[in-house]
Write a protein that holds these residues in place. Structure first.
Motif, PDB file in Angstrom:
ATOM      1  N   LEU A 142      35.994  44.252  55.156  1.00  0.00           N
ATOM      2  CA  LEU A 142      35.172  43.919  53.993  1.00  0.00           C
ATOM      3  C   LEU A 142      35.765  44.613  52.771  1.00  0.00           C
ATOM      4  N   LEU A 143      36.086  43.846  51.754  1.00  0.00           N
ATOM      5  CA  LEU A 143      36.625  44.399  50.512  1.00  0.00           C
ATOM      6  C   LEU A 143      35.726  43.990  49.352  1.00  0.00           C
ATOM      7  N   LEU A 144      35.200  44.992  48.646  1.00  0.00           N
ATOM      8  CA  LEU A 144      34.396  44.751  47.456  1.00  0.00           C
ATOM      9  C   LEU A 144      35.235  45.049  46.228  1.00  0.00           C
ATOM     10  N   VAL A 145      35.174  44.182  45.235  1.00  0.00           N
ATOM     11  CA  VAL A 145      35.948  44.365  44.006  1.00  0.00           C
ATOM     12  C   VAL A 145      35.003  44.281  42.811  1.00  0.00           C
ATOM     13  N   ASP A 146      34.933  45.371  42.054  1.00  0.00           N
ATOM     14  CA  ASP A 146      34.067  45.434  40.874  1.00  0.00           C
ATOM     15  C   ASP A 146      34.839  44.998  39.627  1.00  0.00           C
ATOM     16  N   GLU A 147      34.109  44.675  38.561  1.00  0.00           N
ATOM     17  CA  GLU A 147      34.685  44.237  37.275  1.00  0.00           C
ATOM     18  C   GLU A 147      35.667  43.084  37.494  1.00  0.00           C
ATOM     19  N   ALA A 148      35.252  42.136  38.317  1.00  0.00           N
ATOM     20  CA  ALA A 148      36.159  41.042  38.692  1.00  0.00           C
ATOM     21  C   ALA A 148      36.546  40.164  37.512  1.00  0.00           C
ATOM     22  N   GLN A 149      35.768  40.206  36.435  1.00  0.00           N
ATOM     23  CA  GLN A 149      36.113  39.388  35.270  1.00  0.00           C
ATOM     24  C   GLN A 149      37.369  39.887  34.568  1.00  0.00           C
ATOM     25  N   ASP A 150      37.790  41.111  34.868  1.00  0.00           N
ATOM     26  CA  ASP A 150      38.948  41.699  34.205  1.00  0.00           C
ATOM     27  C   ASP A 150      40.212  41.670  35.058  1.00  0.00           C
ATOM     28  N   LEU A 151      40.192  40.985  36.176  1.00  0.00           N
ATOM     29  CA  LEU A 151      41.371  40.926  37.040  1.00  0.00           C
ATOM     30  C   LEU A 151      42.415  39.981  36.459  1.00  0.00           C
ATOM     31  N   ASN A 152      43.685  40.383  36.570  1.00  0.00           N
ATOM     32  CA  ASN A 152      44.751  39.442  36.242  1.00  0.00           C
ATOM     33  C   ASN A 152      45.113  38.641  37.495  1.00  0.00           C
ATOM     34  N   ARG A 153      46.003  37.676  37.334  1.00  0.00           N
ATOM     35  CA  ARG A 153      46.335  36.792  38.459  1.00  0.00           C
ATOM     36  C   ARG A 153      46.915  37.564  39.647  1.00  0.00           C
ATOM     37  N   CYS A 154      47.722  38.577  39.347  1.00  0.00           N
ATOM     38  CA  CYS A 154      48.350  39.349  40.422  1.00  0.00           C
ATOM     39  C   CYS A 154      47.302  40.153  41.197  1.00  0.00           C
ATOM     40  N   GLN A 155      46.340  40.730  40.499  1.00  0.00           N
ATOM     41  CA  GLN A 155      45.268  41.481  41.164  1.00  0.00           C
ATOM     42  C   GLN A 155      44.395  40.565  42.010  1.00  0.00           C
ATOM     43  N   GLN A 156      44.150  39.355  41.512  1.00  0.00           N
ATOM     44  CA  GLN A 156      43.375  38.394  42.291  1.00  0.00           C
ATOM     45  C   GLN A 156      44.063  38.099  43.623  1.00  0.00           C
ATOM     46  N   GLU A 157      45.377  37.896  43.557  1.00  0.00           N
ATOM     47  CA  GLU A 157      46.133  37.587  44.766  1.00  0.00           C
ATOM     48  C   GLU A 157      46.149  38.781  45.719  1.00  0.00           C
ATOM     49  N   LEU A 158      46.318  39.982  45.173  1.00  0.00           N
ATOM     50  CA  LEU A 158      46.336  41.180  46.015  1.00  0.00           C
ATOM     51  C   LEU A 158      45.013  41.334  46.751  1.00  0.00           C
ATOM     52  N   ALA A 159      43.901  41.142  46.043  1.00  0.00           N
ATOM     53  CA  ALA A 159      42.586  41.282  46.669  1.00  0.00           C
ATOM     54  C   ALA A 159      42.423  40.283  47.821  1.00  0.00           C
ATOM     55  N   GLN A 160      42.862  39.048  47.601  1.00  0.00           N
ATOM     56  CA  GLN A 160      42.686  38.033  48.633  1.00  0.00           C
ATOM     57  C   GLN A 160      43.552  38.297  49.858  1.00  0.00           C
ATOM     58  N   ARG A 161      44.623  39.038  49.686  1.00  0.00           N
ATOM     59  CA  ARG A 161      45.465  39.399  50.831  1.00  0.00           C
ATOM     60  C   ARG A 161      44.969  40.661  51.530  1.00  0.00           C
ATOM     61  N   ALA A 162      44.115  41.438  50.860  1.00  0.00           N
ATOM     62  CA  ALA A 162      43.735  42.754  51.383  1.00  0.00           C
ATOM     63  C   ALA A 162      42.357  42.777  52.026  1.00  0.00           C
ATOM     64  N   GLY A 163      41.653  41.636  52.051  1.00  0.00           N
ATOM     65  CA  GLY A 163      40.326  41.634  52.645  1.00  0.00           C
ATOM     66  C   GLY A 163      40.064  40.407  53.491  1.00  0.00           C
ATOM     67  N   LYS A 164      39.407  40.593  54.634  1.00  0.00           N
ATOM     68  CA  LYS A 164      39.022  39.458  55.476  1.00  0.00           C
ATOM     69  C   LYS A 164      37.799  38.768  54.887  1.00  0.00           C
TER      70      LYS A 164
END
Length: 545
Positions: A228-250
């Motif tokens: 489980l991966l929770l990501v706060d302040e998601a409105q401020d993510l860049n494209r690279c951070q979005q991709e990293l999050a999707q690879r780092a959490g089930k």
């Protein structure tokens, strides 16, 4: 582009694959207790009591969704910055981790390349110098400082946006982020993709701050995948951070406020919440969207004011009435706002220069005051140093620690002359372009005006100006009156907020001519309004003749 509000209404109709746990996106408006909601929800995930916390109906619905992950093994809460991550470490349940996304990515880099230690802040400059046959990046920076700065900035933006640096992509980035190529466009277009390609050679060049996110993606490094991966302040993510999050959490839980997306100028994806929804909707798990729109921070009158810009925003029934007031910026007016400001109050403005003048006024009247934003002060100091570097004043003082002694010998009148000339020169270069950038012209003027504010009074030399800047701009939680740009106020709050809507700093800014830029200006106004807990006072000045 449909709004988040309309998407929330239709989210329940979107089916997900049977037997899977959907991802979750929480649309959390200002002051709605998103961090508390997530932290208490994690306690439920871990089978712990919530210490008598009674959830609102919206919070209860979010917890019900989070319960679908009950019993999972590994949990991580990704925070916006290191300070927030450290604070979360003391709040989240035992067995959960808290860290920034950069730290998460850097762990993968270190695992793949054990010899990498501290990030190399000058990596792009070192690569560029090598490509151009220079033994030292410093030599190239002295010869072509604007070119080096443009390449370094564009390399970072390419990484953040996950693009390769084609001529078309670079043209778009230069326009979108107002990059000054200083008549070196051909060289910039040639070298940015070469620097990007060389940056993948971690063994030779190491890793810089932007690489912490980018290298795990472009090199397909093995990331630890949390249950489980929770990501706060998601409105401020860049494209690279979005991709990293999707690879780092089930299973992913993103929490943010699309109407607080104000950092597009810094590389954030202004449509991050929409992008994430669209991408997660295509996964086998699907995605659920839930609202958190009832604020306990703002008085009811303040919420009603904010609803002019963000309709799906409500005040909790227990909130005070609050108030919207008006005051004059004119010091000769009996309605002048300065007589109303008390210690602990906040003064906000779209631009920095008016804040400096106002801060000095408060200090001269015996009041304690400071301006939020240490990095803003750093930019002003760097501008001063760069001006004298170009003039050769610092040639024999190559080390920053020796600059103070040199600046003590430079009269303040010399600084005034050179900063003024610098501003005129930069504005002239910008105006000579086929399509001059009004935002850049305004930024140049704001920077010059800020610095000149520190040259009056008993100041006799340049070092005193630098000392004044460094003392006035701070991120410390100190007593007294807090002044802040609207951008820097995000995350702050006060009982009484004075918003300067003056001729010199209008909101929306008149140069916000694209739809994306205008939307961010409206978001900025919403952010400023919702900093107030009890009273929001609009401070206005009469129009100039």
């Amino acid at each position: 582009m449909s709004s988040i509000a309309s998407r929330l209404k239709t989210a329940a109709d979107k089916s997900t694959a049977p037997g899977t746990v959907p991802h979750l996106i929480i649309i959390a408006r200002a002051g709605t207790g998103k961090t508390t909601t997530l932290v208490e929800g994690l306690k439920i995930v871990k089978g712990l009591p919530t210490d008598g916390f009674t959830p609102s109906p919206q919070q209860a619905e979010i917890w019900d969704s989070m319960k679908l992950s009950a019993g999972v093994g590994t949990v991580c809460f990704a925070a916006f910055n290191t300070a927030i991550a450290k604070e979360l470490e003391d709040r989240i349940p035992s067995g959960c981790e808290a860290m920034t996304m950069h730290r998460m990515g850097f762990k993968a880099v270190r695992k793949a390349f054990p010899t990498v230690r501290q990030p190399n802040s000058f990596k792009s400059e070192d690569i560029l110098a090598s490509l151009m046959g220079k033994t030292k990046a410093w030599d190239l920076k002295k010869e072509r400082p604007e070119f080096v700065a443009a390449v370094s900035r564009l390399v970072d933006l390419c990484k953040a946006n996950l693009v390769d640096g084609t001529p078309e992509e670079l043209t778009d980035l230069i326009s979108r982020y107002d990059i000054d190529t200083n008549q070196s466009l051909t060289d910039v277009v040639e070298y940015v993709p070469q620097v990007l390609e060389a940056a993948k050679n971690v063994q030779r060049w190491g890793c810089d701050f932007s690489d912490m996110i980018w290298l795990p993606i472009v090199l397909n490094l093995q990331l630890f995948k949390y249950d489980l991966l929770l990501v706060d302040e998601a409105q401020d993510l860049n494209r690279c951070q979005q991709e990293l999050a999707q690879r780092a959490g089930k299973r992913l839980i993103f929490c943010g406020d699309d109407r607080q997306a104000i950092y597009g100028f810094a590389g954030a994806d202004c449509r991050s919440m929409f992008t994430l929804e669209d991408q997660l909707r295509q996964t086998p798990q699907g995605v659920e969207m839930l609202p958190l729109t009832v604020t306990r921070r703002c008085g009811k009158a303040i919420v009603n004011e904010a609803k002019n810009y963000v309709p799906n925003f409500e005040a909790h029934e227990s909130n005070g009435e609050g108030a919207i007031k008006y005051a004059a910026f004119d010091p000769d007016s009996p309605e002048n706002y300065r007589t109303r400001v008390q210690d602990g109050d906040m003064v906000l403005c779209r631009c920095n220069a008016p804040l400096v003048s106002e801060c000095f006024r408060f200090i001269r009247s015996g009041r304690k005051a400071n301006i939020q934003g240490r990095d803003v002060g750093k930019t002003l100091v760097t501008t001063i140093r760069n001006v004298f570097k170009k003039e050769g004043k610092l040639n024999r003082c190559s080390k920053p620690e020796s600059w103070a002694a040199m600046f003590q010998t430079i009269p303040v009148n010399d600084l005034i002359s050179r900063i003024t000339s610098w501003g005129e020169s930069e504005a002239s270069k910008e105006n000579a372009k086929p399509r001059p950038s009004e935002p850049r012209l305004n930024a140049i003027n704001d920077r010059v005006s800020c610095i000149l504010c520190f040259t009056s009074g008993d100041v006799t030399n340049t070092q005193q100006v630098i000392d004044g800047i460094e003392s006035l701009f701070t991120d410390d939680e100190t007593d007294g009156i807090k002044l802040s740009s609207c951008h820097k106020s995000k995350g702050l709050e006060a009982d009484n907020v004075f918003l300067l809507r003056i001729v010199e700093a209008p909101i929306p800014h008149p140069m916000a001519k694209t739809r994306e830029a205008f939307d961010q200006e409206i978001n900025l106004l919403y952010v400023a309004i919702t900093r107030a807990r009890k009273v929001l006072t609009y401070v206005t000045s009469p129009p100039k003749n």
